[in-house]
Design a protein around this motif. Structure first.
Motif, PDB file in Angstrom:
ATOM      1  N   GLY A 104       0.808  -1.209   0.000  1.00  0.00           N
ATOM      2  CA  GLY A 104       0.000   0.000   0.000  1.00  0.00           C
ATOM      3  C   GLY A 104       0.839   1.255   0.000  1.00  0.00           C
ATOM      4  O   GLY A 104       2.052   1.223  -0.246  1.00  0.00           O
ATOM      5  N   ASN A 105       0.181   2.362   0.279  1.00  0.00           N
ATOM      6  CA  ASN A 105       0.869   3.653   0.314  1.00  0.00           C
ATOM      7  C   ASN A 105       1.905   3.679   1.431  1.00  0.00           C
ATOM      8  O   ASN A 105       1.658   3.188   2.539  1.00  0.00           O
ATOM      9  CB  ASN A 105      -0.152   4.771   0.528  1.00  0.00           C
ATOM     10  N   HIS A 130       8.490  -8.018   3.078  1.00  0.00           N
ATOM     11  CA  HIS A 130       8.309  -7.568   1.694  1.00  0.00           C
ATOM     12  C   HIS A 130       7.466  -6.297   1.720  1.00  0.00           C
ATOM     13  O   HIS A 130       6.287  -6.330   2.093  1.00  0.00           O
ATOM     14  CB  HIS A 130       7.620  -8.644   0.862  1.00  0.00           C
ATOM     15  N   ILE A 131       8.054  -5.170   1.315  1.00  0.00           N
ATOM     16  CA  ILE A 131       7.377  -3.874   1.357  1.00  0.00           C
ATOM     17  C   ILE A 131       7.025  -3.476  -0.077  1.00  0.00           C
ATOM     18  O   ILE A 131       7.913  -3.180  -0.886  1.00  0.00           O
ATOM     19  CB  ILE A 131       8.248  -2.789   2.012  1.00  0.00           C
ATOM     20  N   ILE A 132       5.747  -3.478  -0.372  1.00  0.00           N
ATOM     21  CA  ILE A 132       5.292  -3.230  -1.742  1.00  0.00           C
ATOM     22  C   ILE A 132       4.466  -1.952  -1.764  1.00  0.00           C
ATOM     23  O   ILE A 132       3.503  -1.803  -1.002  1.00  0.00           O
ATOM     24  CB  ILE A 132       4.460  -4.423  -2.248  1.00  0.00           C
ATOM     25  N   GLY A 133       4.864  -1.018  -2.610  1.00  0.00           N
ATOM     26  CA  GLY A 133       4.150   0.245  -2.718  1.00  0.00           C
ATOM     27  C   GLY A 133       5.108   1.409  -2.810  1.00  0.00           C
ATOM     28  O   GLY A 133       6.336   1.244  -2.777  1.00  0.00           O
ATOM     29  N   ASP A 134       4.531   2.589  -2.912  1.00  0.00           N
ATOM     30  CA  ASP A 134       5.327   3.806  -3.038  1.00  0.00           C
ATOM     31  C   ASP A 134       4.653   4.896  -2.217  1.00  0.00           C
ATOM     32  O   ASP A 134       3.540   4.727  -1.732  1.00  0.00           O
ATOM     33  CB  ASP A 134       5.428   4.216  -4.503  1.00  0.00           C
ATOM     34  N   MET A 159       3.770  -1.900  -7.623  1.00  0.00           N
ATOM     35  CA  MET A 159       3.490  -3.046  -8.481  1.00  0.00           C
ATOM     36  C   MET A 159       2.139  -2.851  -9.159  1.00  0.00           C
ATOM     37  O   MET A 159       1.239  -2.211  -8.601  1.00  0.00           O
ATOM     38  CB  MET A 159       3.439  -4.345  -7.669  1.00  0.00           C
ATOM     39  N   ASP A 160       1.993  -3.414 -10.332  1.00  0.00           N
ATOM     40  CA  ASP A 160       0.707  -3.373 -11.014  1.00  0.00           C
ATOM     41  C   ASP A 160      -0.340  -4.088 -10.176  1.00  0.00           C
ATOM     42  O   ASP A 160      -0.077  -5.130  -9.579  1.00  0.00           O
ATOM     43  CB  ASP A 160       0.817  -4.029 -12.396  1.00  0.00           C
ATOM     44  N   PHE A 161      -1.525  -3.524 -10.132  1.00  0.00           N
ATOM     45  CA  PHE A 161      -2.580  -4.097  -9.295  1.00  0.00           C
ATOM     46  C   PHE A 161      -2.896  -5.537  -9.684  1.00  0.00           C
ATOM     47  O   PHE A 161      -3.318  -6.340  -8.845  1.00  0.00           O
ATOM     48  CB  PHE A 161      -3.851  -3.247  -9.394  1.00  0.00           C
ATOM     49  N   GLU A 166      -1.227 -12.516  -6.564  1.00  0.00           N
ATOM     50  CA  GLU A 166      -0.025 -13.335  -6.392  1.00  0.00           C
ATOM     51  C   GLU A 166       0.738 -12.930  -5.136  1.00  0.00           C
ATOM     52  O   GLU A 166       1.270 -13.776  -4.415  1.00  0.00           O
ATOM     53  CB  GLU A 166       0.883 -13.184  -7.617  1.00  0.00           C
ATOM     54  N   VAL A 167       0.779 -11.627  -4.870  1.00  0.00           N
ATOM     55  CA  VAL A 167       1.477 -11.138  -3.676  1.00  0.00           C
ATOM     56  C   VAL A 167       0.786 -11.638  -2.418  1.00  0.00           C
ATOM     57  O   VAL A 167       1.429 -12.128  -1.483  1.00  0.00           O
ATOM     58  CB  VAL A 167       1.547  -9.599  -3.687  1.00  0.00           C
ATOM     59  N   TYR A 168      -0.535 -11.542  -2.388  1.00  0.00           N
ATOM     60  CA  TYR A 168      -1.271 -12.026  -1.224  1.00  0.00           C
ATOM     61  C   TYR A 168      -1.100 -13.534  -1.066  1.00  0.00           C
ATOM     62  O   TYR A 168      -1.007 -14.035   0.064  1.00  0.00           O
ATOM     63  CB  TYR A 168      -2.747 -11.673  -1.355  1.00  0.00           C
ATOM     64  N   ALA A 169      -1.061 -14.251  -2.168  1.00  0.00           N
ATOM     65  CA  ALA A 169      -0.887 -15.703  -2.088  1.00  0.00           C
ATOM     66  C   ALA A 169       0.475 -16.066  -1.508  1.00  0.00           C
ATOM     67  O   ALA A 169       0.621 -17.071  -0.807  1.00  0.00           O
ATOM     68  CB  ALA A 169      -1.050 -16.322  -3.479  1.00  0.00           C
ATOM     69  N   MET A 170       1.488 -15.252  -1.763  1.00  0.00           N
ATOM     70  CA  MET A 170       2.830 -15.509  -1.246  1.00  0.00           C
ATOM     71  C   MET A 170       2.922 -15.246   0.247  1.00  0.00           C
ATOM     72  O   MET A 170       3.698 -15.879   0.972  1.00  0.00           O
ATOM     73  CB  MET A 170       3.839 -14.627  -2.008  1.00  0.00           C
TER      74      MET A 170
END
Length: 274
Positions: A104-105, A130-134, A159-161, A166-170
């Motif tokens: 997220g943000n 794992h930190i995903i977002g900007d 990351m593209d929405f 896949e991210v949640y599955a990981m």
């Protein structure tokens, strides 16, 4: 408000944030002239509504305490996307036995720096962050991670929405961190709903509605906002827990009971008489 007067139809306001409280998070002082003017304006607008729908249960208390409004408020939680179950896991280059994901943000109100500090304290544990977002605080959080020489965290950027299933599955669990801020404590971040839809345990380092919801759903662990030691504690509790699958199942069941789009539409129709 003009259309209400012209058409003689009811006016409904659906609140995702609170005014004038939102000014405070932007740096405006509560006693300032600007705050007082916006407070009067906000109260006038809110009181003009026939009904106020709140996306967080704690919003009702704010309206009562700050604006003296209580009789025409109804809880209408938002819904989450339902495209998570069944996706193939995202396979990052770096991972561990336990993979924790923040998605997220990355702003100052998200307090991602708390995750960085917790990661440093858990370097000897078999866990990876794992930190995903900007966002506006991403660079400063990366700088803290570099200064502390944290080895078990990675910032992926935006990351593209389409990759989110896949991210949640990981993820073994999702992280929700928020600043120690009165306004943010009132809100329920959408990432809590999405994590529940994905049937993921949730580790919350925040005060207020987010922690209350995870507690009610029995789908994770909670610690106080900006408490890195507390976050470490609940991560250790999660690693040792034999209820990981049950927490994920509880999250999904709570989502299906409260946060689907069908439930949202039916409740909206009921509250408005449509």
């Amino acid at each position: 408000m003009v259309l209400k007067a012209l058409t003689k139809k009811p006016l409904y306001i659906y609140t995702f944030d609170l005014w004038p409280e939102s000014l405070v998070s932007g740096g405006v002082k509560p006693g300032s002239a600007v705050y007082k003017v916006i407070k009067r304006l906000s109260r006038w607008i809110y009181k003009s509504a026939d009904k106020i729908f709140v996306s967080s249960r704690r919003f009702s208390q704010y309206f009562d305490d700050v604006h003296g409004i209580s009789g025409n408020i109804d809880y209408l939680p938002f819904y989450a996307d339902d495209d998570f179950p069944g996706a193939d896991p995202f396979v990052p280059e770096e991972r561990a036995a336990v993979n924790l994901v923040f998605a997220g943000n990355i702003g100052h109100l998200q307090s991602v720096e708390t995750i960085v500090k917790a990661a440093k304290m858990l370097e000897k544990a078999d866990v990876f962050f794992h930190i995903i977002g900007d966002g506006s605080a991403k660079a400063s959080c990366e700088a803290v991670a570099m200064a502390l020489d944290v080895s078990n965290i990675h910032f992926y950027g935006r990351m593209d929405f389409s990759m989110m299933p896949e991210v949640y599955a990981m993820a073994d669990a999702m992280l929700v961190t928020l600043a120690d801020n009165d306004l943010i404590a009132y809100t329920l971040p959408n990432k809590v709903l999405s994590s529940m839809a994905a049937a993921k345990p949730i580790l919350v380092c925040a005060n207020g509605e987010a922690a209350d919801t995870v507690h009610d759903a029995d789908c994770g662990f909670t610690a106080d906002a900006e408490d890195a030691d507390g976050l470490v504690r609940i991560i250790r509790d999660f690693i040792k827990s034999d209820r990981k699958q049950i927490m994920g199942e509880n999250a999904r069941q709570y989502y299906e009971k409260h946060f689907t789009i069908d439930i949202f539409i039916e409740r909206l129709k009921s509250l408005t008489g449509l």
